[in-house]
Write a protein that holds these residues in place. Structure first.
Motif, PDB file in Angstrom:
ATOM      1  N   ALA A   1      -9.272  11.078  14.030  1.00 23.27           N
ATOM      2  CA  ALA A   1      -9.100  10.252  12.835  1.00 23.27           C
ATOM      3  C   ALA A   1      -9.194  11.049  11.537  1.00 23.27           C
ATOM      4  CB  ALA A   1     -10.135   9.134  12.816  1.00 23.27           C
ATOM      5  N   PHE A   2      -9.648  12.293  11.632  1.00 25.19           N
ATOM      6  CA  PHE A   2      -9.814  13.185  10.480  1.00 25.19           C
ATOM      7  C   PHE A   2      -9.370  14.563  10.944  1.00 25.19           C
ATOM      8  CE2 PHE A   2     -12.132  16.251   7.938  1.00 25.19           C
ATOM      9  CZ  PHE A   2     -12.278  15.683   6.683  1.00 25.19           C
ATOM     10  N   ARG A   3      -8.349  15.124  10.287  1.00 25.23           N
ATOM     11  CA  ARG A   3      -7.781  16.376  10.764  1.00 25.23           C
ATOM     12  C   ARG A   3      -7.732  17.420   9.654  1.00 25.23           C
ATOM     13  NH1 ARG A   3      -2.424  14.015  13.888  1.00 25.23           N
ATOM     14  NH2 ARG A   3      -3.533  12.431  15.123  1.00 25.23           N
ATOM     15  N   LEU A   4      -8.203  18.606   9.959  1.00 24.73           N
ATOM     16  CA  LEU A   4      -8.091  19.736   9.042  1.00 24.73           C
ATOM     17  C   LEU A   4      -6.674  20.283   9.144  1.00 24.73           C
ATOM     18  CD1 LEU A   4      -9.564  21.591   7.069  1.00 24.73           C
ATOM     19  CD2 LEU A   4     -10.198  23.030   9.017  1.00 24.73           C
ATOM     20  N   CYS A   5      -5.961  20.283   8.026  1.00 24.35           N
ATOM     21  CA  CYS A   5      -4.544  20.620   8.007  1.00 24.35           C
ATOM     22  C   CYS A   5      -4.333  22.012   7.422  1.00 24.35           C
ATOM     23  CB  CYS A   5      -3.765  19.595   7.189  1.00 24.35           C
ATOM     24  SG  CYS A   5      -3.828  17.922   7.900  1.00 24.35           S
ATOM     25  N   ARG A   6      -3.491  22.777   8.095  1.00 22.31           N
ATOM     26  CA  ARG A   6      -3.177  24.144   7.668  1.00 22.31           C
ATOM     27  C   ARG A   6      -1.735  24.308   7.217  1.00 22.31           C
ATOM     28  NH1 ARG A   6      -7.139  24.369  11.536  1.00 22.31           N
ATOM     29  NH2 ARG A   6      -8.705  26.040  11.339  1.00 22.31           N
TER      30      ARG A   6
ATOM     31  N   ALA B   1       2.114  15.005   9.887  1.00 23.21           N
ATOM     32  CA  ALA B   1       1.773  14.475  11.206  1.00 23.21           C
ATOM     33  C   ALA B   1       0.524  13.600  11.145  1.00 23.21           C
ATOM     34  CB  ALA B   1       1.573  15.623  12.195  1.00 23.21           C
ATOM     35  N   ALA B   2      -0.472  14.032  10.384  1.00 19.80           N
ATOM     36  CA  ALA B   2      -1.688  13.238  10.245  1.00 19.80           C
ATOM     37  C   ALA B   2      -1.383  11.902   9.573  1.00 19.80           C
ATOM     38  CB  ALA B   2      -2.733  14.013   9.452  1.00 19.80           C
ATOM     39  N   MET B   3      -0.624  11.941   8.487  1.00 18.42           N
ATOM     40  CA  MET B   3      -0.294  10.709   7.786  1.00 18.42           C
ATOM     41  C   MET B   3       0.517   9.767   8.661  1.00 18.42           C
ATOM     42  SD  MET B   3       0.499  12.135   3.912  1.00 18.42           S
ATOM     43  CE  MET B   3       0.980  10.500   3.318  1.00 18.42           C
ATOM     44  N   ALA B   4       1.397  10.319   9.491  1.00 21.80           N
ATOM     45  CA  ALA B   4       2.245   9.488  10.347  1.00 21.80           C
ATOM     46  C   ALA B   4       1.434   8.731  11.388  1.00 21.80           C
ATOM     47  CB  ALA B   4       3.298  10.351  11.026  1.00 21.80           C
ATOM     48  N   THR B   5       0.296   9.276  11.778  1.00 19.37           N
ATOM     49  CA  THR B   5      -0.534   8.641  12.798  1.00 19.37           C
ATOM     50  C   THR B   5      -1.743   7.906  12.207  1.00 19.37           C
ATOM     51  OG1 THR B   5      -1.791  10.684  13.133  1.00 19.37           O
ATOM     52  CG2 THR B   5       0.154  10.336  14.517  1.00 19.37           C
TER      53      THR B   5
ATOM     54  N   ILE C   1      -9.160   1.383   3.628  1.00 20.80           N
ATOM     55  CA  ILE C   1      -8.924   0.196   2.802  1.00 20.80           C
ATOM     56  C   ILE C   1      -8.014   0.526   1.620  1.00 20.80           C
ATOM     57  CG2 ILE C   1     -10.028  -1.462   1.232  1.00 20.80           C
ATOM     58  CD1 ILE C   1     -12.517  -1.297   3.075  1.00 20.80           C
ATOM     59  N   GLY C   2      -8.255   1.660   0.974  1.00 20.34           N
ATOM     60  CA  GLY C   2      -7.549   1.995  -0.257  1.00 20.34           C
ATOM     61  C   GLY C   2      -6.276   2.794  -0.083  1.00 20.34           C
ATOM     62  N   GLY C   3      -5.926   3.131   1.154  1.00 25.84           N
ATOM     63  CA  GLY C   3      -4.729   3.929   1.358  1.00 25.84           C
ATOM     64  C   GLY C   3      -4.912   5.399   1.030  1.00 25.84           C
ATOM     65  N   PHE C   4      -6.160   5.878   1.075  1.00 28.28           N
ATOM     66  CA  PHE C   4      -6.445   7.296   0.846  1.00 28.28           C
ATOM     67  C   PHE C   4      -6.059   8.058   2.110  1.00 28.28           C
ATOM     68  CE2 PHE C   4      -9.389  10.953   1.027  1.00 28.28           C
ATOM     69  CZ  PHE C   4      -9.262  11.491  -0.244  1.00 28.28           C
ATOM     70  N   ALA C   5      -4.942   8.774   2.044  1.00 28.60           N
ATOM     71  CA  ALA C   5      -4.387   9.418   3.230  1.00 28.60           C
ATOM     72  C   ALA C   5      -4.936  10.815   3.462  1.00 28.60           C
ATOM     73  CB  ALA C   5      -2.864   9.481   3.111  1.00 28.60           C
ATOM     74  N   GLY C   6      -5.618  11.378   2.471  1.00 30.81           N
ATOM     75  CA  GLY C   6      -6.165  12.722   2.604  1.00 30.81           C
ATOM     76  C   GLY C   6      -6.149  13.457   1.288  1.00 30.81           C
ATOM     77  N   GLY C   7      -6.406  14.759   1.363  1.00 23.50           N
ATOM     78  CA  GLY C   7      -6.408  15.542   0.140  1.00 23.50           C
ATOM     79  C   GLY C   7      -7.125  16.853   0.309  1.00 23.50           C
ATOM     80  N   LEU C   8      -7.373  17.507  -0.824  1.00 23.75           N
ATOM     81  CA  LEU C   8      -8.074  18.784  -0.862  1.00 23.75           C
ATOM     82  C   LEU C   8      -9.572  18.509  -0.959  1.00 23.75           C
ATOM     83  CD1 LEU C   8      -5.130  19.584  -1.527  1.00 23.75           C
ATOM     84  CD2 LEU C   8      -6.055  21.339  -3.043  1.00 23.75           C
TER      85      LEU C   8
ATOM     86  N   VAL D   1       0.838  -1.202   0.000  1.00 21.30           N
ATOM     87  CA  VAL D   1       0.000   0.000   0.000  1.00 21.30           C
ATOM     88  C   VAL D   1       0.873   1.252   0.000  1.00 21.30           C
ATOM     89  CG1 VAL D   1      -1.697   1.334   1.296  1.00 21.30           C
ATOM     90  CG2 VAL D   1      -1.934  -1.153   1.129  1.00 21.30           C
ATOM     91  N   VAL D   2       0.627   2.136  -0.959  1.00 22.79           N
ATOM     92  CA  VAL D   2       1.280   3.439  -0.998  1.00 22.79           C
ATOM     93  C   VAL D   2       0.218   4.484  -0.660  1.00 22.79           C
ATOM     94  CG1 VAL D   2       2.516   5.120  -2.413  1.00 22.79           C
ATOM     95  CG2 VAL D   2       2.918   2.661  -2.757  1.00 22.79           C
ATOM     96  N   PRO D   3       0.421   5.277   0.400  1.00 22.82           N
ATOM     97  CA  PRO D   3      -0.578   6.291   0.756  1.00 22.82           C
ATOM     98  C   PRO D   3      -0.792   7.295  -0.373  1.00 22.82           C
ATOM     99  CG  PRO D   3       1.008   5.992   2.533  1.00 22.82           C
ATOM    100  CD  PRO D   3       1.553   5.259   1.342  1.00 22.82           C
ATOM    101  N   VAL D   4      -2.045   7.658  -0.583  1.00 27.09           N
ATOM    102  CA  VAL D   4      -2.412   8.594  -1.644  1.00 27.09           C
ATOM    103  C   VAL D   4      -2.967   9.876  -1.026  1.00 27.09           C
ATOM    104  CG1 VAL D   4      -3.911   9.019  -3.623  1.00 27.09           C
ATOM    105  CG2 VAL D   4      -2.876   6.755  -3.302  1.00 27.09           C
TER     106      VAL D   4
END
Length: 351
Positions: A107-112, A119-123, A48-55, A6-9
């Motif tokens: 489990a869901f963080r708004l990133c600035r 940090a979110a991806m690491a945890t 499941i899919g490795g969706f790490a976050g996004g816009l 799995v590669v985080p996306v």
């Protein structure tokens, strides 16, 4: 699929807030966290899919949404919402985003900042960036922009594919050049400058070609198209010409590859049976034209018809596998799937 594969996306564009808003339920944020059958994106399928976050886009639909032809081609020009209506709907979507973060218990963080994303991806938390697609909610004096920046806004597309006081979006046409109509207005140029000063990314994806070059002239930041493909392979007006791609390369920007079938296929059809290889060809073309370090993912999940192989975020690793099969090594996959986005956001935000 093993966990090692799995590669985080980190994804440049989704419209899940629009989908949840349209559902019209107070518990829509809870459905996102618990999982549901509707749409493309929710937290369980992301894991499941490795969706790490996004816009995460705040997009105000037109008062009457025009239908898209089966070819993905010409639409009637959509109407532009009023500022009052755009503000009402935008605030409701921003509220959904905030409620999801509050209910997610980390489990869901708004990133600035890029540091927040790392940090979110690491945890294992989903890293969300607040994006606005179409600036109809903004006043001409840009006072609301300051407020939204304080609320976490870090990415903004001045227009969707319709006109507003800041410029003219590119209409949905196939086959067509993106060179359709005038570009930014004086207010649009002022908006770009204000975004530069605040460290807000200016997204080029729905601008027409004239507007693209206006941003290139005014902006001091990297040129970024969050969810666009190569016009040389699919002559849709929403895609980028090689000349535009060259400018993105010269400004060390980024293109997020759009999963929309009508932006992938040479015939422009909205066909979920679209082969994944057609999307990989766009990745190859972009890598060849602008360099590996400037190509990323901009799925457009919950906003368009995608190939069945990528039918929701739980299937994202099918794209990773296809890229591996094409010859992209693990370092290249990490760059395309998340590293390039983090790099350009860090450079744009300056934090």
């Amino acid at each position: 699929m093993t966990s090692e594969s799995v590669v985080p996306v980190f994804d440049g564009h989704n419209d899940v807030l629009l989908r949840l808003w349209k559902a019209g339920r107070e518990e829509s944020g809870e459905a996102f966290l618990a999982g549901e059958e509707a749409g493309h994106v929710d937290l369980p399928r992301a894991r499941i899919g490795g969706f790490a976050g996004g816009l995460f886009a705040v997009y105000v639909p037109s008062p009457v949404e025009p239908a898209t032809a089966a070819t993905g081609g010409d639409r009637p020009e959509p109407l532009t919402p009023s500022m009052a209506e755009a503000r009402r709907i935008s605030f409701e979507m921003i509220s959904i985003l905030s409620r999801i973060e509050r209910a997610a218990a980390g489990a869901f963080r708004l990133c600035r900042s890029a540091a927040d994303i790392r940090a979110a991806m690491a945890t294992g938390a989903l890293a969300a960036v607040f994006h606005i697609e179409g600036a109809e909610a903004l006043d001409p004096e840009l006072r609301l922009l300051d407020v939204l920046h304080q609320a976490g806004l870090r990415s903004l597309g001045p227009v969707w594919s319709r006109p507003n006081i800041f410029g003219r979006g590119v209409p949905f046409r196939f086959p067509s050049s993106p060179d359709i109509g005038p570009g930014l207005t004086d207010r649009g140029r002022a908006l770009v400058r204000a975004c530069n000063e605040l460290g807000i990314l200016v997204d080029l994806s729905h601008l027409n070609e004239r507007g693209f070059w206006d941003v290139a002239e005014v902006s001091t930041a990297p040129l970024v198209a969050s969810h666009s493909n190569a016009h040389a392979l699919c002559p849709h007006s929403r895609n980028l010409t090689d000349r535009q791609l060259d400018a993105i390369r010269e400004r060390d920007g980024l293109v997020g590859v759009n999963f929309g079938a009508m932006f992938i296929r040479p015939d422009g059809r909205k066909d979920p049976a679209t082969e994944l290889d057609l999307l990989i060809r766009h990745v190859d073309h972009l890598v060849d034209r602008i360099g590996l370090e400037r190509v990323a993912i901009g799925s457009d999940y919950d906003g368009t018809t995608v190939p069945h192989a990528l039918r929701d975020v739980s299937h994202l690793q099918a794209l990773v596998s296809a890229l591996r099969h094409r010859g992209y090594d693990e370092a290249a996959l990490r760059r395309i799937c998340h590293g390039n986005w983090i790099r350009v956001l860090e450079r744009t935000w300056g934090e």
